[in-house]
Every structure is written in structure tokens, then in C-alpha cells.
Motif scaffolding. Structure first.
Motif, mmCIF file in Angstrom:
data_model
loop_
_atom_site.group_PDB
_atom_site.id
_atom_site.type_symbol
_atom_site.label_atom_id
_atom_site.label_comp_id
_atom_site.label_asym_id
_atom_site.label_seq_id
_atom_site.Cartn_x
_atom_site.Cartn_y
_atom_site.Cartn_z
ATOM 1 N N ARG A 4 -164.129 -14.440 20.857
ATOM 2 C CA ARG A 4 -165.310 -15.028 22.525
ATOM 3 C C ARG A 4 -164.634 -16.364 23.256
ATOM 4 N NH1 ARG A 4 -168.222 -14.321 17.681
ATOM 5 N NH2 ARG A 4 -167.610 -15.840 16.941
ATOM 6 N N GLY A 5 -163.449 -16.769 22.830
ATOM 7 C CA GLY A 5 -163.079 -17.897 22.953
ATOM 8 C C GLY A 5 -161.856 -17.098 24.252
ATOM 9 N N LEU A 6 -161.223 -16.162 24.376
ATOM 10 C CA LEU A 6 -160.434 -15.393 25.147
ATOM 11 C C LEU A 6 -161.394 -15.113 26.426
ATOM 12 C CD1 LEU A 6 -157.289 -13.563 23.349
ATOM 13 C CD2 LEU A 6 -157.396 -15.885 25.401
ATOM 14 N N GLN A 7 -162.482 -14.240 25.735
ATOM 15 C CA GLN A 7 -163.426 -14.325 26.902
ATOM 16 C C GLN A 7 -163.869 -14.994 27.963
ATOM 17 O OE1 GLN A 7 -166.654 -11.906 25.421
ATOM 18 N NE2 GLN A 7 -167.711 -11.139 27.445
ATOM 19 N N TYR A 8 -163.853 -15.906 26.799
ATOM 20 C CA TYR A 8 -164.130 -17.098 27.709
ATOM 21 C C TYR A 8 -163.373 -17.458 28.885
ATOM 22 C CZ TYR A 8 -165.796 -22.290 29.026
ATOM 23 O OH TYR A 8 -166.226 -22.848 29.678
ATOM 24 N N VAL A 30 -155.202 -18.173 32.107
ATOM 25 C CA VAL A 30 -154.421 -17.247 31.335
ATOM 26 C C VAL A 30 -153.555 -18.432 30.259
ATOM 27 C CG1 VAL A 30 -152.281 -15.326 31.301
ATOM 28 C CG2 VAL A 30 -154.101 -15.116 33.330
ATOM 29 N N HIS A 31 -154.129 -18.103 29.048
ATOM 30 C CA HIS A 31 -153.779 -18.646 28.430
ATOM 31 C C HIS A 31 -151.567 -19.151 28.362
ATOM 32 C CE1 HIS A 31 -151.868 -21.126 24.462
ATOM 33 N NE2 HIS A 31 -153.504 -21.454 24.250
ATOM 34 N N ASP A 55 -152.439 -12.078 27.649
ATOM 35 C CA ASP A 55 -152.992 -12.623 26.554
ATOM 36 C C ASP A 55 -153.190 -11.466 25.394
ATOM 37 O OD1 ASP A 55 -152.247 -15.485 27.664
ATOM 38 O OD2 ASP A 55 -154.310 -15.363 28.239
ATOM 39 N N VAL A 56 -154.364 -10.655 26.276
ATOM 40 C CA VAL A 56 -155.089 -9.627 25.270
ATOM 41 C C VAL A 56 -153.621 -9.286 24.219
ATOM 42 C CG1 VAL A 56 -155.748 -6.750 25.110
ATOM 43 C CG2 VAL A 56 -156.800 -8.877 26.620
ATOM 44 N N PHE A 57 -152.193 -8.780 24.420
ATOM 45 C CA PHE A 57 -151.094 -8.257 23.892
ATOM 46 C C PHE A 57 -150.616 -9.384 22.480
ATOM 47 C CE2 PHE A 57 -147.133 -8.450 22.832
ATOM 48 C CZ PHE A 57 -146.759 -6.870 22.287
#
Length: 680
Positions: A462-466, A476-477, A538-540
Motif C-alpha cells: 500500500r505504501g508503494l502504491q501511494y 521511485v524509492h 521498486d516492484v522488483f
């Protein structure tokens, strides 16, 4: 001269700090003298629209049938709820004002708000609407989990301009007092107030402040402080105004707009008297001559006084070029810093003068200490090393980004200190430290049953989707890993360390860098090998994290001494052989929910596919986790895992002795983030 120099340095640090941050969350709309209702259509444009007579439309109608009644029957006149399944699920929140006379008035207002929302914002999936007596929001996003602080500003009907200075001061005093009362009201988070004002047309001022009743004291206080800071900017000299938000609101008028007696009654506001002018002592011509003489003496003196600090300032800047890194690159980074400023003396007391016994960890930037502020709030103090330039750019990135981002799965910035030679960021303290200190510890990992692990996976997603899709910035983190996921007392995850984060433009999807920075084992191959990064990078990293959480194993290291198989390919080999269940962390209970765990492994393998386009977006990942009917895509062999060549005690010394070239690759072990070093 040492003491004046130190005082002036503090003064300049204060000036620099004023120019650090962007608007934390500026008002979405502003209207002149607009009567209610006040709607906001699509606060998150990515939420999209629905079609007439669709399942989503039907779910709104179902929510409209239950939420008004639930809100009116609640002692706090507040209710939340959801109807339907992903992707047509509708989340709702209704709050009636604390002074609403009876339950039927609350129910009627919320029911009217549902109709008004669909009329004012037809076919919008995400709508906020505010009436005199209630507010409503419904959305396809689970905004109830987001600390997004979305707000809407309105200059209220019948508002007119008055002399700004005294009136603004009186309004500020009253609004802050009602906010403090609301924060202290544990049952309703509601406050009203009245204040006398020495003006025939405006003999009294009235104000109201409110938070959602389920907010904590800290969230309520923070939310109200943020919106009250905009008083002077939005309503200077106006006799009425209001700022309404998801979690808090305030309103003031020069007539009693709320029911019942005010909960606070402030005394007559008295303006500080201006300094009296000296009496005249001579005729007009004599006075003019005297004035000319005085100006002839005073003006050059004033000019010298003004020039000296300017010259000093530029000399100071030339001696301290690294301080320029903190100056903002855009005019947006200039507002609302004052409430985040913390005194160095306060932080010294909070950390026992940065005592080593208070140290929580050490990174490439410096140290992190535990501290306690005077109001008993526990904090984590991130202190950049004074003698090193390393990390200055990263610290600026964190300061600008984290202050703008508000989500319960992102770590919250408490304050900043730039006094003297210090560069310090202060965050909320996470009692359970970082995920890696638990999940890879043989004893502590037993604290994490599958329920807690699945909550952690969900929260990170959820944090990444935000960050990728729902925040006002597209971010992108670039350094997501177990040590950058912090856990609060209830093991809720919060993503931290935004030193390497990058902001993307609206339509931008990929960027390329010649300076690779990140962490071994979590780095997507296209980024490690070609410098290409995107949200799919980030998804990876998220996929690697999921597999680590399920198996309790680090991604680095060898799991097959003959073939040197890394974690990703180890999981893949067991998946293809049909015995991946053997890799589930043995510290879990003897009867874990195998179907849910297998789904997590499947999603984790999807996220580490070789081609970025084959990896799902984080919104799709969240749908996969929440739905029991979504069919998961088929898998192919994952990308190879970029592993650390060697890490030892001399690795840092090596980089100090032999500076990096412009195209050098900088990567760190899982324990420490070493970010984009500059040549010495």
C-alpha cells in the motif's frame, strides 16, 4: 568574536531552513464566498470514473443506504464502511459536526451529501463533499488507511474584508484555542469558542475545530496545525473562512454559526499598543531642518549595518558551499517549515547529548539516535556526520519528499534542525526497529506469525502504491529493502530512507542514471546493468522482500554450494518442482494458511520477472492480495539477482583511497545504505 559568530550562524541557518520545504499539502481548491455544499471531485485523478448503472454505481447506492444511519447512531456521529469487492469496492467516511442537535439531523445531512456528491461530481469514483453540518467522502481507494491530509479551503458566505492585523491576530488566537480543545476531547475531537473583539461591526468572533473521532492525539494535533498555518495566507482580513480536510477541519465567523453555548470563552482581545511618537518641539521649518540632519547621519549608518550582514552572508556561503545543497530548486519549496524546526538544544537533551547508548544504528550518512521530546514523544534522530559531505544531497531529498508525503505506511517526519554545523532529521520512533532485525534473527522471527507477516507485506504494498500512483508526486524509492522497512509497536510497516528517491514527471515512465546507487540483492537487473530505473524497479525490490518474508531467508548468500543458487532462483526451482512449500519459514506455526502463502510466493515471483513490463503495478498487486477471484498471471523464470562481490571491513577505506569515477557503481550490503558518493 566567537559568540557573535555562533549567533549569526544560527540566524543564517534559520533563514536557510525557511527555504527548505514545498507546500506540505496545499489546498486543492479555493472559492470566494461560496455557499455550501463544497465538493471536491477526484482529489486523486488516478481513481478514475465509473459508468452509469455499473457495479460501482450500485455499490455507492448500497453504501448510501447504510452509512447515514450508522453515522447518526454513533455516539461520536461518525462512521466508516465499505461495500463490494475489488475492483468495484467503495470505501466511505461520514462525519457530522459535534454540535448537531439530534441523530435524525445527522442522518438527513449525510443522506443529502450522497445525493449532492453524485450531482456535483457525476461519475467520479473519488469525491469529497462538505456541508454545514456534515462531511462525506467515498472512493475506490482505501483512503481510511492513508494519512493524506487532503484539504479544501473556502472563504465563507457573507465574508468581507476588515483591517487585517488586529483581526487576524484575534482569529489566530481563537482558532488555536478551539483546536487545542478538540485535541483534548478524547471522545469527539470537537471544540467551539467565542472571543470578544473591539469593533462595532464585529463585536465577537466564533470558531469551531474538529477531527475525525478515531484519530489519535498526535494525528489530530498535526492535522489541525497544518491547516491552521494557512489562516493568514488564505483568509487575511476576512471575517469568515474554513478549511476542511479528510481528518480535520476548522471554521470561523463573526456570527454564532454553531449550536449551543461555546465550549470556550476567551476574554476581549486587546491589541498591543503601538509605540508612541516623540512630541514635536519646534516649528515646521526647524523640524524639517532637524529631520534632514538626522537622515544625513542615520541613513549611511543604516546602509552600513545592512551591508555588513549581506557581505558576511556571502562570505559564509563561500566557506560553506555544501549548505547550498539545502536551498530549494523551485519556489514550491518555501512554505510551512516553521512548525518543523527543532532547536539543537532540545535534541541534545532528548538524546542525552547524542549518547552512544542511545544509538539505534549507523549508515553511510551518520548516526541514528533514540530520543524523547519534552512532550514525551519518542523520536528517532538522524544526524549527518559534521565532517563529511557524504549524504547531503540524500538528506535534502528526504527532507523535501517525506515532508510532502503522508501515508500510514510511510515513516513520518517530526522535524528538522540545521543549527550551527548540524544537519538533522527527526522521525517518529519505531519500537520494533527495522524488519531485517526480526525476520533474519533466529529467535526474534518467532514474533512474526503469518498474520503479522501478511500485514507487513500488505502495508509495504500500500505504501508503494501511494508513492507510485496515489500521491501528488510520482516517486521511485530506489532503495527498498528489509532494513528500510520500520515496524511500529503493532508491527505495522513504514517505508523509510528516501535519500535515493526520485520524482518522475506526469507522463514519465523510465529514467537513466550513470551513477548507480542501491543495495545488493534488491536491485532490478535493468537498473544495475544499464542504469534504467522506473516504478518497476521498486516492484522488483518488493518481490525480493516478499520472498524473504515468506522464507525467512536473506536474498544474498548461497543456498546450493555446487550451483551457487540465489534466493530468487532457489524459490523458482522449488516452484517448478512443486515443492516450494518446503521453503516456508519453519518458525511459522505447524498449520499456516498455505493457500495465502502460495499466493504471496506467486506474486513475489511475478514482481521479479526479467522484463519490467511483465512485473505488475502495485495497484494490481494490492488487488491480487485482497481478491479471492482474480486469476494470477503465469510465471517465467525470474531475473538473476545482482549479488555483492565482496564486503569486508576495508571496503569503505578502499572507496576513500580510490575515488569513484562519474560512471562508478555504488552498492551497499543489506545492513548499510551507502548512497552516491562524490569524489574527494
Amino acid at each position: 568574536m566567537a559568540k557573535p559568530h555562533r549567533r549569526f550562524s544560527r540566524y543564517l541557518a534559520g533563514i536557510s531552513a525557511t527555504f527548505l520545504l514545498a507546500v506540505l499539502h496545499a489546498p486543492l481548491t479555493a472559492a470566494e464566498d461560496e455557499p455550501p455544499p463544497w465538493p471536491t471531485c477526484g482529489p486523486y485523478p488516478s481513481s478514475g470514473n465509473y459508468t452509469q448503472n455499473s457495479t460501482y454505481h450500485a455499490n455507492i447506492d448500497l453504501l448510501a443506504a447504510s452509512l447515514p444511519r450508522n453515522a447518526s447512531s454513533s455516539p461520536a456521529l461518525y462512521a466508516t464502511g465499505s461495500v463490494g469487492d475489488v475492483p468495484d469496492i467503495v470505501y466511505g467516511q461520514a462525519l457530522c459536526r459535534g454540535d448537531v442537535a439530534n441523530a435524525s439531523a445527522c442522518e438527513s445531512c449525510v443522506a443529502t451529501a450522497f445525493r449532492g456528491a453524485q450531482q456535483a461530481c457525476p461519475l467520479y469514483k473519488d469525491v469529497m463533499i462538505f456541508y454545514d453540518l456534515c462531511q462525506l467522502r467515498f472512493s475506490n481507494r482505501n483512503f481510511l488507511l492513508d494519512d493524506d491530509y487532503i484539504i479544501t479551503t473556502y472563504t465563507l458566505q457573507r465574508s468581507r474584508l476588515v483591517g487585517p492585523q488586529a483581526f487576524d491576530a484575534a482569529v489566530g488566537l481563537l482558532v488555536n484555542a478551539t483546536a487545542d480543545h478538540a485535541v483534548g476531547d478524547s471522545s469527539r475531537r470537537f471544540g467551539t469558542g467565542e472571543e470578544g473583539f473591539d469593533d462595532k461591526r464585529n463585536p465577537k468572533i466564533y470558531a469551531l475545530s474538529q477531527c475525525a473521532p478515531d484519530t489519535t492525539v498526535d494525528v489530530c494535533r498535526t492535522c489541525l496545525r497544518r491547516i491552521i498555518r494557512q489562516l493568514r495566507e488564505s483568509f487575511s482580513g476576512r471575517t469568515g473562512g474554513g478549511i476542511f480536510g479528510v481528518w480535520c477541519n476548522f471554521r470561523y465567523e463573526v456570527y454564532p454559526f454553531f449550536s449551543g453555548r461555546p465550549l470556550l470563552q476567551l476574554p476581549q482581545f486587546v491589541e498591543s499598543p503601538p509605540a508612541s511618537a516623540p512630541p514635536a518641539t519646534g516649528g515646521g521649518e526647524k523640524m524639517r531642518n532637524r529631520t534632514v540632519k538626522v537622515l544625513a547621519i542615520v541613513m549611511p549608518t543604516i546602509a552600513v549595518i545592512l551591508v555588513i550582514p549581506v557581505v558576511y552572508f556571502f562570505c559564509w556561503r563561500r566557506r560553506r558551499p555544501e549548505a547550498d545543497a539545502f536551498l530549494p530548486s523551485t519556489s514550491e519549496d518555501i512554505q510551512h517549515i516553521d512548525s518543523l524546526l527543532l532547536d539543537l538544544a532540545t535534541l541534545r537533551v532528548a538524546t542525552d547529548d547524542f549518547d552512544e547508548r542511545k544509538m539505534l544504528g549507523k549508515g553511510g550518512f551518520g548516526m541514528v539516535y533514540k530520543g524523547v521530546l519534552p512532550d514525551s514523544q519518542e523520536i528517532a534522530v538522524k544526524r549527518l556526520g559534521q565532517t563529511s559531505r557524504q549524504g547531503i544531497g540524500e538528506l535534502k531529498s528526504e527532507l523535501v519528499l517525506v515532508a510532502k508525503l503522508h501515508h500510514r505506511n510511510l515513516v513520518r517526519l517530526v522535524g528538522v534542525c540545521l543549527e550551527e554545523d548540524e544537519k538533522i532529521l527527526v522521525y517518529e520512533y519505531m519500537p520494533n526497529r527495522s524488519l531485517d532485525t526480526i525476520i533474519f534473527d533466529f529467535e526474534r522471527k518467532k514474533e512474526l506469525d503469518w498474520g503479522k507477516r501478511f500485514k507487513i507485506i500488505n502495508g509495504i504494498a500500500r505504501g508503494l502504491q501511494y508513492l507510485h500512483e496515489d500521491s501528488q508526486l510520482k516517486i521511485v524509492h530506489r532503495d527498498l529493502k528489509a532494513s528500510n522497512v520500520l515496524l511500529d509497536l503493532d508491527y505495522n510497516p513504514k517505508i523509510s530512507d528516501f535519500g535515493l528517491a526520485k520524482i518522475f514527471g506526469g507522463d514519465q515512465s523510465v529514467d537513466v542514471t550513470h551513477r548507480i546507487a542501491g543495495t545488493y540483492g534488491y536491485m532490478a537487473p535493468e537498473y544495475a546493468m544499464r542504469g534504467q530505473y522506473s516504478i518497476k524497479s521498486d516492484v522488483f525490490s518488493f518481490g525480493v522482500l516478499v520472498l524473504e518474508i515468506v522464507t525467512g531467508r536473506r536474498n544474498s548468500g548461497s543456498y546450493n554450494t555446487e550451483q551457487d543458487v540465489d534466493l530468487l532462483n532457489l524459490v523458482w526451482e522449488h516452484w517448478t518442482r512443486g515443492n516450494v512449500i518446503e521453503l516456508i519459514d519453519p518458525s511459522l506455526s505447524s498449520h499456516p494458511p498455505v493457500d495465502q502463502i502460495l499466493k504471496c510466493i506467486h506474486v513475489g515471483l511475478l514482481c521479479v520477472q526479467r522484463k519490467p513490463a511483465s512485473r505488475p503495478a502495485m495497484s494490481s498487486v494490492n488487488i491480487m492480495f485482497s481478491s479471492h477471484t482474480v486469476r494470477l498471471p503465469s510465471l517465467s523464470r525470474p531475473a538473476f539477482c545482482i549479488q555483492e562481490v565482496s564486503v569486508n571491513e576495508s571496503s569503505t577505506a578502499y572507496s576513500e583511497t580510490y575515488p569513484l569515477t562519474e560512471k562508478s557503481t555504488v552498492m551497499s550490503s543489506n545492513e548499510v545504505s551507502i548512497t552516491e558518493l562524490s569524489p574527494r
